[in-house]
Structures are given as structure tokens and as C-alpha cells.
Design a protein around this motif. Structure first.
Motif, PDB file in Angstrom:
ATOM      1  N   ILE A 139      53.792  15.913  24.364  1.00 14.49           N
ATOM      2  CA  ILE A 139      55.071  15.440  23.840  1.00 14.49           C
ATOM      3  C   ILE A 139      56.149  15.620  24.905  1.00 14.49           C
ATOM      4  CG2 ILE A 139      56.838  15.834  22.081  1.00 14.49           C
ATOM      5  CD1 ILE A 139      54.610  16.797  20.233  1.00 14.49           C
ATOM      6  N   ILE A 140      56.928  14.558  25.123  1.00 16.13           N
ATOM      7  CA  ILE A 140      58.018  14.595  26.101  1.00 16.13           C
ATOM      8  C   ILE A 140      59.290  14.231  25.351  1.00 16.13           C
ATOM      9  CG2 ILE A 140      58.897  13.682  28.274  1.00 16.13           C
ATOM     10  CD1 ILE A 140      56.030  12.857  28.944  1.00 16.13           C
ATOM     11  N   GLY A 141      60.154  15.220  25.110  1.00 17.45           N
ATOM     12  CA  GLY A 141      61.342  14.961  24.317  1.00 17.45           C
ATOM     13  C   GLY A 141      60.953  14.614  22.896  1.00 17.45           C
ATOM     14  N   GLY A 142      61.469  13.484  22.380  1.00 12.90           N
ATOM     15  CA  GLY A 142      61.153  13.073  21.021  1.00 12.90           C
ATOM     16  C   GLY A 142      60.045  12.061  20.946  1.00 12.90           C
ATOM     17  N   SER A 143      59.438  11.723  22.077  1.00 16.05           N
ATOM     18  CA  SER A 143      58.387  10.701  22.050  1.00 16.05           C
ATOM     19  C   SER A 143      57.240  11.133  22.936  1.00 16.05           C
ATOM     20  CB  SER A 143      58.940   9.351  22.521  1.00 16.05           C
ATOM     21  OG  SER A 143      59.312   9.422  23.881  1.00 16.05           O
ATOM     22  N   SER A 144      56.169  10.422  22.827  1.00 19.66           N
ATOM     23  CA  SER A 144      55.003  10.718  23.645  1.00 19.66           C
ATOM     24  C   SER A 144      54.160   9.462  23.748  1.00 19.66           C
ATOM     25  CB  SER A 144      54.169  11.845  23.027  1.00 19.66           C
ATOM     26  OG  SER A 144      53.502  11.369  21.877  1.00 19.66           O
ATOM     27  N   GLU A 145      53.175   9.519  24.628  1.00 24.32           N
ATOM     28  CA  GLU A 145      52.201   8.447  24.645  1.00 24.32           C
ATOM     29  C   GLU A 145      51.175   8.677  23.552  1.00 24.32           C
ATOM     30  OE1 GLU A 145      50.672   8.636  28.645  1.00 24.32           O
ATOM     31  OE2 GLU A 145      51.931   6.961  29.254  1.00 24.32           O
ATOM     32  N   SER A 146      50.500   7.599  23.169  1.00 25.62           N
ATOM     33  CA  SER A 146      49.387   7.721  22.241  1.00 25.62           C
ATOM     34  C   SER A 146      48.272   8.536  22.911  1.00 25.62           C
ATOM     35  CB  SER A 146      48.887   6.323  21.878  1.00 25.62           C
ATOM     36  OG  SER A 146      47.631   6.377  21.278  1.00 25.62           O
ATOM     37  N   HIS A 147      47.309   8.926  22.092  1.00 25.23           N
ATOM     38  CA  HIS A 147      46.112   9.533  22.649  1.00 25.23           C
ATOM     39  C   HIS A 147      45.475   8.581  23.660  1.00 25.23           C
ATOM     40  CE1 HIS A 147      45.793  12.876  19.758  1.00 25.23           C
ATOM     41  NE2 HIS A 147      46.311  12.035  18.898  1.00 25.23           N
ATOM     42  N   SER A 148      45.119   9.117  24.823  1.00 20.43           N
ATOM     43  CA  SER A 148      44.289   8.345  25.736  1.00 20.43           C
ATOM     44  C   SER A 148      42.871   8.294  25.180  1.00 20.43           C
ATOM     45  CB  SER A 148      44.270   8.991  27.125  1.00 20.43           C
ATOM     46  OG  SER A 148      45.537   8.906  27.723  1.00 20.43           O
ATOM     47  N   LEU A 149      42.134   7.265  25.537  1.00 25.31           N
ATOM     48  CA  LEU A 149      40.767   7.100  25.064  1.00 25.31           C
ATOM     49  C   LEU A 149      39.822   6.966  26.238  1.00 25.31           C
ATOM     50  CD1 LEU A 149      41.394   4.455  22.253  1.00 25.31           C
ATOM     51  CD2 LEU A 149      41.153   6.920  21.962  1.00 25.31           C
ATOM     52  N   LEU A 150      38.628   7.515  26.084  1.00 23.06           N
ATOM     53  CA  LEU A 150      37.556   7.354  27.064  1.00 23.06           C
ATOM     54  C   LEU A 150      36.408   6.614  26.401  1.00 23.06           C
ATOM     55  CD1 LEU A 150      37.013  10.729  28.991  1.00 23.06           C
ATOM     56  CD2 LEU A 150      37.950   8.604  29.886  1.00 23.06           C
ATOM     57  N   ILE A 151      35.881   5.598  27.065  1.00 23.36           N
ATOM     58  CA  ILE A 151      34.649   4.945  26.636  1.00 23.36           C
ATOM     59  C   ILE A 151      33.585   5.384  27.620  1.00 23.36           C
ATOM     60  CG2 ILE A 151      33.507   2.750  26.227  1.00 23.36           C
ATOM     61  CD1 ILE A 151      36.275   1.619  25.544  1.00 23.36           C
ATOM     62  N   TYR A 152      32.556   6.029  27.102  1.00 25.79           N
ATOM     63  CA  TYR A 152      31.723   6.911  27.928  1.00 25.79           C
ATOM     64  C   TYR A 152      30.253   6.761  27.562  1.00 25.79           C
ATOM     65  CZ  TYR A 152      29.804  11.601  29.090  1.00 25.79           C
ATOM     66  OH  TYR A 152      29.043  12.644  29.531  1.00 25.79           O
ATOM     67  N   ASN A 153      29.386   6.637  28.598  1.00 25.59           N
ATOM     68  CA  ASN A 153      27.945   6.711  28.392  1.00 25.59           C
ATOM     69  C   ASN A 153      27.492   8.122  28.744  1.00 25.59           C
ATOM     70  OD1 ASN A 153      25.104   6.704  28.678  1.00 25.59           O
ATOM     71  ND2 ASN A 153      25.097   4.523  29.129  1.00 25.59           N
ATOM     72  N   PRO A 154      27.071   8.919  27.765  1.00 23.04           N
ATOM     73  CA  PRO A 154      26.763  10.324  28.044  1.00 23.04           C
ATOM     74  C   PRO A 154      25.529  10.533  28.904  1.00 23.04           C
ATOM     75  CG  PRO A 154      26.164   9.760  25.784  1.00 23.04           C
ATOM     76  CD  PRO A 154      26.904   8.584  26.341  1.00 23.04           C
TER      77      PRO A 154
END
Length: 401
Positions: A139-154
Motif C-alpha cells: 500500500i502506498i498512501g491511500g492506493s496500491s496496485e492490484s495483486h501481481s500474478l504469476l503464470i507458472y509451470n512448476p
């Protein structure tokens, strides 16, 4: 001395099941490479990875560009494995991913460490050998970025990062991940809601649906979600025929809320209502959705003595709902309304999960339940069926699967 005489003989052990050390010894110089690849494609994915990391010859064979396609064609006709997602406050990081490739879950539970594993906070979904993982945000101040997502082959180890979208602190969001066979595209769906502040009685409805096509650079706005999808709905529960599906409340039916199904079709990017099974007491809090043998399945309490599992034989066709299983829910132990269908078994039975806890299998021939014992934790926050792949994440996204 000719080349054949001077070449060092190389034999390898292919471990079919590391837990019982059953091995097949093969002289790599006596078999054509194509036959070796066919043999390798029959092994569990964990044995392939073990072979790759313990033998120079194994590494060379696993790297053969023909093997991923041979393996995919064979694995697509078998039962899916399981991805297990757990939270353990004593572990570091507390969110843990595991994999098990035996149908009865008697094999070794293998820990998975994805990139940025210390930031992983949820498992969004899986399809075509890929996992979609949500990472924490700051969180930065009153806003933030959404969750980042990873698309991943384990099992290949590579990942593609989905760029975050903007959000505010008082907003909640859920994600869905899927693939549509007609377009050959992987997409991430994001639904965003405003959360009313404690000192505000009413707020403007800023609910929004956004779609990201993997391989592009921007999220696209698709307007507001249908009214059935409230901020309490959670992530989609089933990906079937290129559509993500949610369980919803659509109104009151007598003393119970009526159960409904809403889907988001990934090719045309539209919401649709899906007819629910023809039963008298379809209550959303008691029912869950899943995919069973490639078809949409709905499971839950029909009444106090019957836990029913329905399968939609033809997608979107109301008359195609068929009741496939029905049994006394109390023989499972624990609150029966929380059971979710995980996958079909080779013997015609099914596996279920007791809420966020243990896994059980049901054998309809013997009408018998069995609690599955696995090494490590006995409780899993989320369990997903998973068809492993040897294609990299980037290669998978470029394939017309």
C-alpha cells in the motif's frame, strides 16, 4: 578402435515410483530415441524430473523437443494429479504449494517453490499444466496496485508475470484464470468491488470487470459484473469448455435462498446464466461447483440424508443434468455441506475435500469412503486437479491446444 567400441556404455535407472524404488534399467545405446521418448512419457512427472536432474543422458532426453508433445498426449487421457495449497504459520513462507501424482495420494508429497515464493498469497487456478498464483501487494498512501500474478509451470520452472492493475485500499477483488480452446488464448479475469467505509452509509457502486489476455500488455474494462456476483462470491469454482463458473444467490425460494450458476465465457467475454440441476432444495451455501471428467458438476445437500452430485452432460443444456452420485453425508464425518468434489477416479469413484481439511475417496461399487493419508500436513486450504506439462509457460501460451 571404432566409435562404438570407444564409447563408454551408459545405463540409466528410470525410477517409476521413488517411494517403492521400482526401477527399470535401460541401456540408452540399444534403443532408438523415439522408443526411449515413448517410455519416458509413461513415467510420473516427478520421476521425469528426478531423471533429468540425476543423469546427463536423462537431461538430454528430457530436453528433446518431441517429448513435451508425446507426454501431453499421454497425460491428457489419464486422471489428473493434485496441487495442494496450504497455510502454515510456522513455515517460512507460510503459504506452501505441494504436488502429489498418485491417485490414492499414497505417494510422496512434493513441495513446489515458485519464483517469488515468499510473496505468494493465493492460488488463483490452473489449466493446461499451468498455475496462476497471486502475489502480495504493498500500500502506498491511500492506493496500491492490484495483486501481481504469476503464470507458472512448476515442472519446467519458468513463469510469465501478469502486470498489476490499479486498485484502492477500500476495494476488494477476485481473479479467475482460464483457457478457451476456440481462440487458443489464456486469459485472467478480475472482478473489483468497492467496500463501504465504516462511517459511510452509502457509496457509489464502482464494481468492474477487467480482462487480461496473456501475451498482451494491458487490462481491458468490460463494464460491471452481473448483480448476482457480489463481493462475497469468491473466485470461480470451475473452468469448463472455456467458461469460468461461480455459485450465486439469485433470490429467496421459500425459507431457503435459491442456488444459481453464472459463467464468464472467455472467448466472447460475456456473462451467462447456466441452468442449475432440477432439485427442490438448491441452496448456494450447500452447493459447490467443479469439473468432473471434463463436464460441469454441482454437488451438495439435497436434504439432511442425501448428498447429491450432479453432472451436466451437455454444457448449458438444462435437460442434460444427471444425478451421478447420492449418499448419506454423515458417513463422511464433519459438516457435510462443506464437501467439494475434486476429481474422478479410475474405478468410477470420486475424491472429495472436507472444507479446507482432509481428502476422502468414495468407491460407489463398495459404497465405501476412505480418508486419504499423505505425508506432511493433513489439511489443505485448497486442492486443485492438475494435468502436468513439460511445455514451458511461454511455449504453452503459443500453442493451439
Amino acid at each position: 578402435m571404432d566409435a562404438e567400441e570407444g564409447r563408454e556404455e551408459e545405463r540409466v535407472n528410470l525410477v517409476d515410483d521413488p517411494s517403492n524404488r521400482a526401477m527399470v534399467q535401460i541401456d540408452l545405446h540399444l534403443l532408438p530415441r523415439g522408443i526411449l521418448l515413448e517410455i519416458l512419457s509413461t513415467l510420473p512427472i516427478t520421476s521425469l524430473i528426478h531423471f533429468k536432474t540425476t543423469s546427463h543422458a536423462g537431461y538430454d532426453l528430457i530436453a528433446d523437443p518431441r517429448l513435451p508433445l508425446i507426454f501431453r498426449n499421454r497425460v491428457s487421457n489419464s486422471n489428473p494429479c493434485l496441487i495442494l495449497f496450504n497455510y502454515n504459520i510456522l513455515a517460512s513462507p507460510p503459504w506452501q504449494l505441494y504436488f502429489v501424482d498418485s491417485e490414492d495420494c499414497s505417494g510422496r508429497v512434493t513441495k513446489i517453490d515458485p519464483p517469488h515464493h515468499s510473496e505468494v498469497n493465493s492460488l488463483v487456478g490452473s489449466c493446461n499444466g499451468l498455475l496462476c498464483l497471486s502475489l502480495s501487494f504493498s500500500i502506498i498512501g491511500g492506493s496500491s496496485e492490484s495483486h501481481s500474478l504469476l503464470i507458472y509451470n512448476p515442472f519446467v520452472g519458468d513463469a510469465v508475470r501478469v502486470p498489476p492493475a490499479n486498485r484502492f485500499v477500500n476495494q476488494s477483488e477476485v481473479f479467475g484464470f482460464g483457457f478457451h480452446p476456440r481462440t487458443g488464448e489464456f486469459k485472467v479475469v478480475r472482478i473489483l468491488w468497492d467496500e463501504p467505509a465504516l462511517d459511510v452509509e452509502e457509496v457509489d457502486d464502482e464494481s468492474m470487470v477487467q480482462v487480461f489476455t496473456v501475451g498482451t500488455t494491458e487490462w481491458r474494462n468490460k463494464g460491471a459484473p452481473p448483480p448476482q456476483l457480489t463481493d462475497k462470491i469468491g473466485p470461480p469454482k470451475a473452468l469448463v469448455e472455456g467458461s469460468l463458473h461461480w455459485v450465486t444467490n439469485v433470490g429467496m425460494g421459500g425459507v431457503h435462498r435459491i442456488f444459481g450458476i453464472v459463467s464468464f465465457e472467455l472467448a466472447d467475454e460475456v456473462f451467462e446464466e447456466i441452468p442449475h440441476p432440477p432439485c427442490q432444495r438448491f441452496v448456494s451455501r450447500n452447493y459447490s461447483l467443479s469439473m468432473l471428467n471434463g463436464r460441469l458438476s454441482a454437488a451438495g445437500l439435497a436434504d439432511e440424508l442425501h448428498f447429491d452430485i450432479w453432472v451436466m452432460k451437455q454444457h448449458r443444456v438444462k435437460e442434460s443434468w444427471v444425478k451421478q452420485f447420492s449418499f448419506d453425508p454423515f458417513v463422511l464425518g464433519g459438516p457435510p455441506r462443506f464437501y467439494t468434489v475434486i476429481r474422478a477416479l479410475k474405478n468410477g469413484g470420486i475424491q472429495l475435500q472436507n472444507g479446507n481439511r482432509s481428502l476422502v475417496s468414495y468407491d460407489p461399487v463398495e459404497n465405501r469412503f476412505k480418508t486419504l493419508q499423505m505425508s506432511g500436513s493433513s489439511y489443505w486450504l485448497r486442492t486443485l486437479p492438475f494435468l502436468p506439462s513439460l511445455f514451458s509457460a511461454r511455449a504453452t501460451m503459443n500453442l493451439q491446444l
